[in-house]
Design an enzyme around this catalytic site. Structure first.
Site, PDB file in Angstrom:
ATOM      1  N   ARG A 189       9.283  -5.552 -32.251  1.00  0.00           N
ATOM      2  CA  ARG A 189       8.318  -6.511 -32.222  1.00  0.00           C
ATOM      3  C   ARG A 189       8.998  -7.770 -31.774  1.00  0.00           C
ATOM      4  O   ARG A 189       8.419  -8.691 -30.914  1.00  0.00           O
ATOM      5  CB  ARG A 189       7.466  -6.762 -33.678  1.00  0.00           C
ATOM      6  CG  ARG A 189       6.526  -5.943 -33.910  1.00  0.00           C
ATOM      7  CD  ARG A 189       5.916  -6.203 -35.200  1.00  0.00           C
ATOM      8  NE  ARG A 189       4.594  -5.264 -35.384  1.00  0.00           N
ATOM      9  CZ  ARG A 189       3.869  -5.321 -36.431  1.00  0.00           C
ATOM     10  NH1 ARG A 189       4.066  -5.798 -37.472  1.00  0.00           N
ATOM     11  NH2 ARG A 189       2.775  -4.435 -36.397  1.00  0.00           N
ATOM     12  N   LYS A 195     -10.705   7.531 -42.877  1.00  0.00           N
ATOM     13  CA  LYS A 195     -11.892   7.038 -43.313  1.00  0.00           C
ATOM     14  C   LYS A 195     -12.760   6.713 -42.128  1.00  0.00           C
ATOM     15  O   LYS A 195     -12.482   6.009 -41.213  1.00  0.00           O
ATOM     16  CB  LYS A 195     -11.728   5.700 -44.125  1.00  0.00           C
ATOM     17  CG  LYS A 195     -11.163   6.189 -45.389  1.00  0.00           C
ATOM     18  CD  LYS A 195     -10.941   4.801 -46.079  1.00  0.00           C
ATOM     19  CE  LYS A 195     -10.521   4.864 -47.522  1.00  0.00           C
ATOM     20  NZ  LYS A 195     -10.416   3.538 -48.075  1.00  0.00           N
ATOM     21  N   GLY A 250      -2.122   2.209 -35.968  1.00  0.00           N
ATOM     22  CA  GLY A 250      -0.699   2.301 -36.775  1.00  0.00           C
ATOM     23  C   GLY A 250      -0.296   3.697 -36.915  1.00  0.00           C
ATOM     24  O   GLY A 250       1.013   3.737 -36.497  1.00  0.00           O
ATOM     25  N   GLY A 308      -4.894  -3.158 -36.218  1.00  0.00           N
ATOM     26  CA  GLY A 308      -6.452  -3.671 -36.483  1.00  0.00           C
ATOM     27  C   GLY A 308      -6.988  -4.491 -35.050  1.00  0.00           C
ATOM     28  O   GLY A 308      -8.186  -4.492 -35.254  1.00  0.00           O
TER      29      GLY A 308
HETATM   30  P1  ADP Z   1      -4.748   4.734 -37.670  1.00  0.00           P
HETATM   31  O1  ADP Z   1      -3.819   4.251 -38.154  1.00  0.00           O
HETATM   32  O2  ADP Z   1      -4.022   5.339 -36.237  1.00  0.00           O
HETATM   33  O3  ADP Z   1      -5.704   3.936 -37.010  1.00  0.00           O
HETATM   34  P2  ADP Z   1      -5.940   5.684 -39.679  1.00  0.00           P
HETATM   35  O4  ADP Z   1      -5.201   4.711 -40.547  1.00  0.00           O
HETATM   36  O5  ADP Z   1      -7.549   5.339 -39.682  1.00  0.00           O
HETATM   37  O6  ADP Z   1      -5.214   5.794 -38.436  1.00  0.00           O
HETATM   38  O7  ADP Z   1      -5.759   7.447 -40.495  1.00  0.00           O
HETATM   39  C1  ADP Z   1      -4.387   7.873 -40.602  1.00  0.00           C
HETATM   40  C2  ADP Z   1      -4.531   8.427 -41.850  1.00  0.00           C
HETATM   41  O8  ADP Z   1      -5.424   9.492 -41.920  1.00  0.00           O
HETATM   42  C3  ADP Z   1      -3.164   9.424 -42.160  1.00  0.00           C
HETATM   43  O9  ADP Z   1      -2.456   8.629 -43.337  1.00  0.00           O
HETATM   44  C4  ADP Z   1      -3.471  10.791 -42.455  1.00  0.00           C
HETATM   45  O10 ADP Z   1      -2.934  11.308 -43.461  1.00  0.00           O
HETATM   46  C5  ADP Z   1      -5.057  10.459 -42.825  1.00  0.00           C
HETATM   47  N1  ADP Z   1      -5.712  11.844 -42.488  1.00  0.00           N
HETATM   48  C6  ADP Z   1      -5.946  12.646 -41.510  1.00  0.00           C
HETATM   49  N2  ADP Z   1      -6.569  13.677 -41.522  1.00  0.00           N
HETATM   50  C7  ADP Z   1      -7.084  13.567 -43.087  1.00  0.00           C
HETATM   51  C8  ADP Z   1      -7.526  14.628 -43.785  1.00  0.00           C
HETATM   52  N3  ADP Z   1      -8.061  15.763 -43.301  1.00  0.00           N
HETATM   53  N4  ADP Z   1      -7.622  14.269 -44.978  1.00  0.00           N
HETATM   54  C9  ADP Z   1      -7.254  13.239 -45.438  1.00  0.00           C
HETATM   55  N5  ADP Z   1      -6.775  12.362 -44.697  1.00  0.00           N
HETATM   56  C10 ADP Z   1      -6.305  12.747 -43.584  1.00  0.00           C
HETATM   57 MG    MG Z   2      -3.595   3.404 -40.378  1.00  0.00          MG
END
Ligand code: ADP
Ligand code: MG
Length: 396
Positions: free
Chosen positions: A39, A200, A353, A376
């Protein structure tokens, strides 16, 4: 939404005092050493440009969540040292971000010199977007530059309030983020394919809804699929579920059908008896998830299907891992999708992230057109929201 904002290149900097909001929220170890300076490096081009154009520069940032009080371990001192090394000049640092001492150090600052203010969030007025506090920050300079995309979705004193008092423009990092996300959303080269995953559905529902209208195909993996599957009456065993989102998930299927968009869900998944490296796993079709197991990754047929769609794409946005990729055993789907996104001849953007962490883990960062630095902020952009820290900048 058209976004065309002035940048540092559009204003006269000579002999001006410039105050720049950067994102120096770097990870520190227990001894206060910076463990990843990405960063800080990312802000260097804008900093250099400002100094080369004979302005004096005041830098400000937050670090961690001190919640309005001074936390010794969240001082920006290590950032100041790293900046000095990267710039090859002495970067002075103040002990606070406002007050008489800062004022006097600012007034003796000469063109080509850099002063780093202490952690903005030692004052709760920062996150409150307090007008008096913003005015004090603005009083130090003639021009305000925002180069902190990661906090552009927050209306804080240093990202929004300050722009009311002095001319406000973007730095190169912010400009690049807006350029990629905005041009892609407005005018993507087609086929435009979006891959969404993550834990989620509630954090991604806005993105699904907004992007579904713009894409040719939307591929969904990760933990969010189980709420979609459940909404169609499919048994998901012990997989992650957000029951309160089932109705909305069901509506998405209808929306996709009405608008003739391709919404592609996994056809098979890897299920596990526990979430650990020692888990017993097997591959099943999505409608055959055992009651006592949970879905942890996309299966081989799904990987093949997703790959085919990605290989045909001219524009790809990827957000959210396909499985619990932190556990190697469940990282295969994410790795395959990451590698495919890295190998196709398309404009590729990765945001979020954990998705960016996956790209780093599989050493693919130089194969992606644009990696969005703000998790975010990039999500809110993809949801179609106007980022307050961008909105306040002067129109070009
Ligand atoms: P990003 O940070 O890329 O936006 P998210 O924070 O929405 O992604 O999601 C990342 C998380 O989703 C990871 O910690 C991963 O372990 C979890 N994840 C992915 N697939 C599953 C699953 N089938 N069940 C539970 N958690 C999951
Ligand atoms: Mg995340």
């Amino acid at each position: 939404m058209d976004i065309n904002k002035k940048t540092v290149k559009d204003i006269d900097l000579e002999n001006k005092k410039v105050i720049m909001r950067a994102d120096f929220n770097v990870p520190l170890d227990d001894n206060g050493n910076i463990t990843d300076d990405t960063r800080i490096r990312a802000a260097i081009p804008t900093i250099k440009y400002i100094l080369e154009n004979k302005a004096s520069l005041i830098l400000m940032s937050h670090l961690g969540r001190p919640k309005g009080v001074v936390k010794e371990e969240m001082r920006l001192t290590p950032v100041g040292k790293r900046l000095s090394e990267l710039l090859g000049i002495q970067v002075k640092k103040t002990d606070d971000c406002i007050g008489d001492d800062v004022k006097s150090q600012v007034s003796s600052l000469k063109s080509g010199e850099v002063l780093l203010l202490e952690n903005l969030r030692f004052h709760k007025e920062e996150t409150d977007n307090d007008e008096e506090f913003a005015k004090k920050l603005a009083s130090f300079a003639d021009i305000y530059v925002n180069d902190a995309f990661g906090t552009a979705h927050r209306a804080h004193a240093s990202t929004v309030g300050i722009a009311k008092f002095i001319p406000a423009v973007s730095g190169f990092l912010l400009e690049k983020e807006i350029y990629f996300l905005n041009t892609i959303l407005k005018n993507p080269e087609r086929p435009f394919v979006v891959v969404l995953g993550g834990a989620k559905i509630s954090t991604k529902m806005g993105v699904v809804t907004n992007l579904l209208e713009k894409v040719d195909s939307m591929l969904i993996g990760g933990g969010m699929i189980f709420t979609f599957l459940k909404s169609r009456g499919i048994n998901i065993g012990k997989s992650i579920l957000e029951p309160e989102k089932e109705v909305e998930a069901f509506e998405i299927f209808k929306k996709a059908k009405n608008e003739e968009k391709e919404l592609i869900m996994p056809v098979d998944v890897i299920v596990a008896d526990e979430i650990s490296e020692n888990a017993k796993t097997k591959t099943v079709d999505v409608n055959q998830i055992p009651d006592d197991m949970s879905g942890v990754d996309i299966g081989p047929k799904t990987i093949k299907l997703f790959k085919k769609k990605l290989q045909e794409a001219k524009t790809i946005i990827w957000n959210g891992p396909m499985g619990i990729f932190e556990i190697d055993k469940f990282a295969h789907g994410t790795e395959e999708i990451a590698k495919t996104v890295g190998s196709v001849k398309a404009t590729t953007v990765v945001g979020g992230g954990d998705s960016v962490a996956a790209i780093m883990k599989f050493k693919l960062s130089d194969k992606i057109t644009h990696i969005s630095t703000g998790g975010g902020a990039s999500l809110e952009f993809l949801e179609g929201k106007v980022l307050p820290g961008v909105e306040v900048l002067e129109d070009a």
